[in-house]
Scaffold this motif. Structure first.
Motif, short mmCIF file in Angstrom:
data_model
loop_
_atom_site.label_atom_id
_atom_site.label_comp_id
_atom_site.label_asym_id
_atom_site.label_seq_id
_atom_site.Cartn_x
_atom_site.Cartn_y
_atom_site.Cartn_z
N PHE A 37 0.72 -1.21 0.01
CA PHE A 37 0.01 -0.07 0.01
C PHE A 37 0.89 1.31 0.16
O PHE A 37 0.55 2.24 -0.67
CB PHE A 37 -0.92 0.07 0.95
CG PHE A 37 -1.90 -1.07 1.16
CD1 PHE A 37 -2.57 -1.70 0.03
CD2 PHE A 37 -2.37 -1.62 2.39
CE1 PHE A 37 -3.31 -2.64 0.01
CE2 PHE A 37 -3.44 -2.42 2.33
CZ PHE A 37 -3.81 -3.06 1.20
N GLY A 55 -0.50 -1.55 -4.28
CA GLY A 55 -1.78 -2.30 -4.34
C GLY A 55 -2.33 -2.45 -5.63
O GLY A 55 -2.07 -1.63 -6.45
N GLN A 56 -3.25 -3.63 -5.67
CA GLN A 56 -4.01 -3.60 -6.98
C GLN A 56 -5.59 -3.34 -6.27
O GLN A 56 -6.54 -4.19 -5.85
CB GLN A 56 -3.83 -5.09 -7.33
CG GLN A 56 -4.32 -5.38 -8.53
CD GLN A 56 -3.74 -4.76 -9.74
OE1 GLN A 56 -2.99 -4.02 -9.68
NE2 GLN A 56 -4.19 -5.27 -10.70
N TYR A 57 -5.96 -2.05 -6.58
CA TYR A 57 -7.39 -1.70 -6.58
C TYR A 57 -8.03 -2.11 -7.77
O TYR A 57 -7.56 -2.24 -8.87
CB TYR A 57 -7.45 -0.26 -5.92
CG TYR A 57 -6.65 0.06 -4.71
CD1 TYR A 57 -7.44 -0.07 -3.34
CD2 TYR A 57 -5.51 0.32 -4.73
CE1 TYR A 57 -6.72 0.09 -2.32
CE2 TYR A 57 -4.65 0.50 -3.53
CZ TYR A 57 -5.50 0.47 -2.28
OH TYR A 57 -4.72 0.54 -1.08
N THR A 58 -9.48 -1.98 -7.71
CA THR A 58 -10.08 -2.44 -8.71
C THR A 58 -9.96 -1.23 -9.89
O THR A 58 -10.03 -1.94 -11.04
CB THR A 58 -11.74 -2.16 -8.31
OG1 THR A 58 -11.80 -3.12 -7.13
CG2 THR A 58 -12.63 -2.88 -9.55
N ASP A 112 -7.27 -0.21 -10.59
CA ASP A 112 -5.96 -0.48 -11.28
C ASP A 112 -6.16 -1.51 -12.41
O ASP A 112 -5.22 -1.66 -12.97
CB ASP A 112 -4.79 -0.88 -10.27
CG ASP A 112 -4.77 0.21 -9.21
OD1 ASP A 112 -4.56 1.38 -9.71
OD2 ASP A 112 -4.52 0.11 -8.11
N GLU A 148 -11.26 5.30 -1.42
CA GLU A 148 -11.35 4.91 -2.69
C GLU A 148 -12.96 4.85 -3.01
O GLU A 148 -13.65 4.13 -2.37
CB GLU A 148 -10.75 3.16 -2.55
CG GLU A 148 -11.06 2.72 -4.11
CD GLU A 148 -11.22 1.03 -3.94
OE1 GLU A 148 -11.87 0.66 -3.08
OE2 GLU A 148 -10.77 0.54 -4.88
N THR A 193 -15.60 -2.92 -5.84
CA THR A 193 -15.04 -2.64 -4.32
C THR A 193 -15.94 -2.96 -3.32
O THR A 193 -16.78 -2.25 -3.08
CB THR A 193 -14.99 -1.05 -4.51
OG1 THR A 193 -16.27 -0.74 -5.06
CG2 THR A 193 -13.95 -0.51 -5.54
N ASP A 208 -7.62 -5.44 -3.61
CA ASP A 208 -7.49 -4.29 -2.60
C ASP A 208 -8.66 -3.44 -2.57
O ASP A 208 -9.01 -2.78 -3.73
CB ASP A 208 -6.34 -3.83 -2.82
CG ASP A 208 -5.09 -4.64 -2.47
OD1 ASP A 208 -5.21 -5.49 -1.93
OD2 ASP A 208 -3.87 -4.55 -3.02
N VAL A 209 -9.15 -3.19 -1.42
CA VAL A 209 -10.42 -2.14 -1.33
C VAL A 209 -9.85 -1.24 -0.47
O VAL A 209 -9.34 -1.43 0.88
CB VAL A 209 -11.53 -2.88 -0.93
CG1 VAL A 209 -12.80 -1.94 -0.76
CG2 VAL A 209 -12.10 -3.96 -1.99
N GLY A 210 -9.87 0.25 -0.70
CA GLY A 210 -9.66 1.28 0.00
C GLY A 210 -10.71 1.74 0.99
O GLY A 210 -10.90 2.93 0.69
N HIS A 213 -10.32 -4.49 4.00
CA HIS A 213 -10.42 -3.42 3.17
C HIS A 213 -9.90 -2.30 3.96
O HIS A 213 -10.22 -1.13 4.25
CB HIS A 213 -11.71 -2.96 2.58
CG HIS A 213 -12.76 -3.48 3.67
ND1 HIS A 213 -13.14 -4.66 3.41
CD2 HIS A 213 -13.51 -2.79 4.45
CE1 HIS A 213 -14.18 -5.10 4.35
NE2 HIS A 213 -14.35 -3.84 5.06
#
Ligand SMILES: Cc1cc2nc3c(=O)[nH]c(=O)nc-3n(C[C@H](O)[C@H](O)[C@H](O)COP(=O)(O)OP(=O)(O)OC[C@H]3O[C@@H](n4cnc5c(N)ncnc54)[C@H](O)[C@@H]3O)c2cc1C
Lengths: 789, 256
Positions: free
Chosen positions: A19, A24-27, A29, A203, A223, A252-254, A508
């Protein structure tokens, strides 16, 4: 303890490496070859009849692939509600359809009317601006009490009115409570609102639908705090896709804070559209869209009465609450003001009689659902405020009044009059701890010093209880849940002894990737670094219920313990075979299986290898391999509790409130990672203080969202907060889960608002102020001072 | 955001020429204009960047005057010590990112009714210099988001006579942290001037009754301007804002 930290170690969060380094691999991304973008045309009118939607110009705009309206969703289900409440008269709540795109009417600002799928985001937005929507505006239903009056405009024409349900709890106690209040020596009454909030995770929501025509398989990246729940709700109720053809991934969810529990139209839309246009379809919410489409929180209007005897003993509590549902029922909306709120109205006290009435109301606003604490902050706020008011009216110290009514340590298990059975607790101990860490004795001197500078100083106390890890499934089923509330875990041991834990919990921000390995490593006696956590993908984890309601360690952690116990039991058998001893004689310690009383031992890694290279192995009695799954359904909720103290200085000329100190003494039972727990408390306190002083989602009478951006919606910032003093040394372990843990995720958000408001009211009490509704902005505080003059 | 062209002139005269084009607009720090474009509330066809023009930058003090180039950032003003009340004001605008990009010229040209700088300029009796004239502060601020600037006219610098005493007092609007009410008082050659931002629907204004009291040796005690015409919104009523003007003026004078 494992060298790199087992239970009780403040292990640094391993997920922070990615992070904090931008890995991080967020949606958002995720980008899939050939993906198209959707822009939702959202209603700027709160309530209106859709006469016509003309997409002809828009369809010819550059890059447009296809424009969808509700016509394209004929035969497709609405977004379902996951909880059915039964009203006081035994009738089910009114449950309107919640279409993916507005059907016939728009019911709140922000409701999607049409969706443009185009080659680029900007092209989709340009085309959406070219859609001509003819809407006949109707009066907006905003005020809850007005919404319930005869002849009020109806949000849903096919329902009997704007009342979703009228709930009474405990209905059988209604008259006894009335009677007790009529006859009591003293009754304190307080009318208050619990302000509407917007969750605002860092996010914003994102959804990507992907369809593989060759395999007829759908994938939704989203997410979400609970990908399996989304798969179930969307697959079974909205789109009719069997689960074997639908995969939901929440990487990954922020941050979620509740608002990412729910199944939203945009998820269903992207999944549906990906097949319809045979392209991946991506939606990324802007912050402005988030304000008008993420489910909001709280928004209760309440009258509470507390009856006391001449000695200050609580005799009865009666509350009347109007709970805003918004325009549609979000996934768990009906549970929040009812089972997550009414059941908490006994608080930490021995009040014998409680009656809670809740009228849930439809209005032309964004749907309201669970937000950090969900129902419990609303309950705690009323109760802790009315107790404070009673203390002042009776001239009893507010700490003393609470003590007089605490459930005592020898009274557990304690059955409250509102259906819960508290398993453990020690409220006098948390209060004692608070008195110590908050230096309550020194308050008078601090007050005098503030006063010498023209400031009013106040001290506010609150003692909260909360119920986390809602359970057991069969009980919540009776209460109206349309889902189970267990959690699952699969523990897969690799041949050389490393483990992968696949959990149905979802992280998250909570740090599961650090905490869960600490538990497994402690149980086996290996390094936590040998344990990897997998979550957030329905294809790679067993059916799970996700993360909310502070349930992850209590329920998800317990499932991991159960699965790990199964692993250990099998590994012990393998070890017994290798050591030529019987199972009962095998001990596991520090990663070594030893024959009791001997120095014969075999290491964890060798046992694992034997399971996968079963040459010397009891194949007749035991399958090879080392992988186990457990589903854990708790016997009861867990009940964290804590004592909070807030000190404020108020500038009486401007109404500005400054928090001088905030101390929290929490009982979370056993603690796995103290640093992470402290972080959760800090975050919760910041959100609770945000609600108390700053945050307010405001609609005007026409249903326009006045606080639709950060220019008008005030989030707490670092300099709004003091340096928190926290203590978790009071520990009464939970009696019914294997780790003895309780939840800590929501505590701060539950306990902080009443502590802050009590402090401000205390500061201004000598000026005649008895209550101020949140948020306590300078303007509101000043107005309260003027009104009291 | 819609598509646009960019031009980056290196002198004021080139910038003025570039701004003559249809749909052209100046971009300084972009802290107001870019968010407006993102929301599609503005769609200039061409942005003329002022950031490459050296003559618009920098701070210099001489002859009792402080001259600040229009493209000087809030952070640069905050770091300059020659006019402490002005530096303190600049240090409290937005957040570090905003202060490192946003400029005094952009803030004045925008004339947001809740912006901080207009109060300093008006109270200090400063002069706003443009590519074609010098405009006295009293003539510059015309109304909410309205100034005396003509189409295509560029602010080049602002000249502040350094006062004997000055102070800025502000109560933040809780969400935006612009001024819910901000009062700048400055005592110059012709006595006290009191300028108020954040309070009025008409934008920044001079509170003449307070100036008269201060210059005539009277007391400000209990004084507040009329609440009529004050901003009334979810962050504060007109009455509250009027009250704050009184409180903050007294505090500013005490602190100056
Ligand atoms: C998060 C945030 C918080 C903020 N908080 C505050 C605050 O607390 N107080 C406050 O006062 N402000 C605040 N602002 C506004 C900030 O100060 C802006 O920087 C300022 O208002 C505009 O300056 P700019 O250089 O960014 O102008 P730009 O955004 O580039 O331009 C604004 C307008 O001015 C015009 N313009 C720019 N320069 C000139 C010039 N030299 N001559 C003629 N016209 C010109 C542009 O064409 C445009 O119309 C905040 C902004 C943000 C984003």
């Amino acid at each position: 303890m494992p060298a790199d930290g087992g239970i009780g170690a403040s292990t640094r969060r391993r997920e922070d490496v990615r992070f904090l380094t931008g890995k991080g691999q967020y949606t958002d991304d995720i980008n899939i070859r050939g993906q198209a973008y959707v822009h939702f045309l959202r209603s700027d009118i709160a309530h209106g009849k859709i006469n016509n939607i003309d997409t002809s110009d828009a369809e010819n705009m550059p890059g447009v692939i296809r424009i969808f309206t509700s016509k394209d969703f004929e035969g497709v289900g609405g977004v379902p509600c996951g909880w059915q409440v039964t009203d006081r008269f035994g009738q089910p709540m009114q449950e309107p359809k919640h279409p993916v795109l507005a059907e016939g009417k728009v019911r709140h600002v922000g409701e999607p009317i049409a969706a443009v799928v185009a080659e680029t985001r900007e092209q989709a937005r340009d085309a959406a601006e070219a859609i001509i929507v003819d809407i006949e505006e109707l009066p907006a239903v905003i005020d809850m009490k007005a919404a319930l009056q005869d002849g009020a405009t109806k949000v849903h024409d096919d329902l009997t009115g704007n009342l979703c349900f009228d709930w009474g709890f405990v209905e059988e106690n209604r008259e006894a409570v009335d009677e007790a209040i009529r006859n009591a020596a003293h009754v304190t009454t307080l009318e208050l609102t619990n302000n509407r909030l917007v969750a605002n995770p860092m996010e914003p929501r994102v959804a990507i639908g992907d369809y593989d025509a060759a395999r007829d398989e759908h994938t939704l990246y989203t997410t979400s705090q609970n990908p399996h729940v989304i798969r179930l709700l969307m697959g079974a109720f909205v789109l009719g896709i069997p689960e074997n053809k639908l995969r939901v991934i929440a990487p990954d969810v922020g941050g979620g804070f509740g608002t990412k529990i729910f199944h939203y139209q945009e998820e269903a839309f992207c999944t549906f559209a990906a097949k319809a246009v045979n392209r991946p379809v991506k939606w990324t919410s802007s912050r402005s869209e988030a304000f008008m489409s993420d489910a909001h929180g709280r928004d209760h209007v309440t009258k509470i009465e507390l009856a006391l005897d001449e000695n200050g003993k609580f005799l009865a509590v009666r509350t009347d609450t109007y709970a805003n549902m918004g325009a549609y029922l979000s996934t768990f909306a009906p549970s929040v003001p009812t089972w997550l709120h009414g059941t908490l109205m006994a608080g930490n006290y021995t009040t014998p009689l409680v009656y809670v009435n809740v009228k849930a109301v439809f209005t032309n606003t964004v749907p309201v659902d669970a937000y950090r604490g969900a129902g419990r902050p609303e309950a705690t706020f009323q109760l802790e405020r009315v107790i404070d008011k009673a203390a002042r009216e009776l001239g009893i110290d507010p700490i003393e009044l609470r003590r007089r009514n605490f459930i005592q340590p020898d009274q557990y298990p304690y059955a409250t009059p509102v259906a819960l059975e508290y398993d453990t607790g020690n409220y006098p101990a948390t209060m004692d701890k608070l008195v110590e860490i908050a230096d309550i004795k020194g308050f008078a001197a601090r007050k005098a010093e503030s006063e010498s500078r023209g400031k009013k100083r106040g001290l506010g106390i609150a003692h909260y209880i909360e119920a986390c890890g809602i359970a057991p499934s069969n009980l919540v089923g009776q209460l109206g849940a349309r889902a189970g509330l267990y959690e699952s875990a699969t523990v897969r041991v690799n041949p050389t002894g490393g483990l992968v834990v696949m959990t149905g919990s979802h992280s998250h921000g909570q740090g599961h990737e650090t905490t869960f390995p600490q538990v497994v490593a402690e149980m086996i006696g290996i390094d936590a670094g040998m344990v990897e956590i997998v979550h957030g993908d329905t294809a790679n984890t067993p059916m799970g219920m996700g993360t909310y309601g502070s349930r992850s360690i209590a329920v998800g952690g317990s499932a991991i313990v159960r699965a790990t116990e199964k692993i250990i039991a099998k590994a012990r058998k393998i070890a017994a075979h290798l050591l030529e001893a019987s199972d009962e004689d095998i001990e596991l310690k520090d990663g070594q299986f030893t024959v009791k009383g001997t120095d014969k031992s075999v290491a964890w890694g060798d046992v694992c290898l034997a399971a996968y290279v079963p040459h010397n192995y009891p194949l007749e009695d035991l399958e090879p391999g080392l992988e186990e799954t457990a589903f854990y359904d708790p016997a009861n909720f867990v009940y964290p509790a804590g004592a909070y103290a807030c000190e404020v200085e108020v500038d009486p000329e401007t109404g500005k409130v400054e928090i001088m100190s905030f101390c929290a003494a929490d009982d979370f039972g056993n603690i796995i990672n103290p640093m992470i727990v402290e972080g959760q408390v800090h975050g919760g306190l910041a959100q609770g203080i945000g609600q108390a002083l700053l945050e307010h989602c405001v609609y005007d009478e026409n249903g326009q969202l006045v606080s639709g951006s950060y220019m008008d919606y005030a989030m707490p910032r670092a300099d709004d907060l003091p340096s928190f003093v926290t203590d978790t040394s009071c520990q009464t372990p939970c009696t019914h889960n294997p780790l003895g843990v309780k939840g800590c995720g929501e505590a701060g958000a539950i306990g902080a608002p009443p502590a802050v408001v009590n402090a401000v009211v205390d500061a201004l009490a000598d000026m005649g102020v008895t209550h101020i509704d949140m948020p306590l902005t300078p303007a509101r505080v000043w107005s309260a001072i003027q009104a009291a003059k | 955001m819609h598509n646009f062209d960019i031009e980056k002139p290196s002198s004021v005269s080139e910038a003025v020429a570039a701004l003559a084009a249809e749909g052209a607009q100046a971009l300084a720090g972009g802290q107001t204009l870019i968010p407006t474009m993102k929301q599609r509330l503005a769609a200039p066809e061409k942005l003329v960047l002022l950031s490459g023009i050296e003559e618009l930058k920098g701070i210099s003090a001489s002859g009792g005057k402080l001259t600040i180039g229009a493209a000087t950032t809030h952070a640069e003003v905050a770091a300059d010590g020659s006019y402490p009340a002005l530096s303190a004001l600049a240090a409290d605008i937005g957040d570090p990112a905003v202060r490192n990009r946003g400029t005094i010229g952009g803030s004045l040209a925008n004339n947001d009714p809740s912006a901080d700088y207009p109060a300093a300029v008006l109270a200090s009796n400063a002069v706003v210099n443009t590519n074609k004239r010098a405009i006295a502060a009293d003539d510059f601020f015309v109304g909410m988001f309205e100034t005396a600037l003509d189409e295509g006219e560029i602010i080049t610098s602002v000249e502040f006579p350094l006062p004997e005493a000055a102070s800025y007092q502000k109560i933040d609007q809780p969400a935006s942290r612009f001024a819910l009410v901000g009062v700048f008082v400055a005592k110059g050659a012709n006595g006290w001037r009191v300028a108020v931002t954040g309070a009025s629907n008409e934008g920044v204004f001079r509170w003449s009754a307070a100036e008269e009291a201060l210059n005539g040796g009277g007391s400000l005690e209990g004084m507040a301007p009329d609440a009529d015409g004050m901003i009334d919104d979810i962050h504060g009523s007109a009455a509250y804002r009027a009250h704050l003007v009184g409180v903050l003026t007294r505090r500013a004078v005490a602190a100056a």
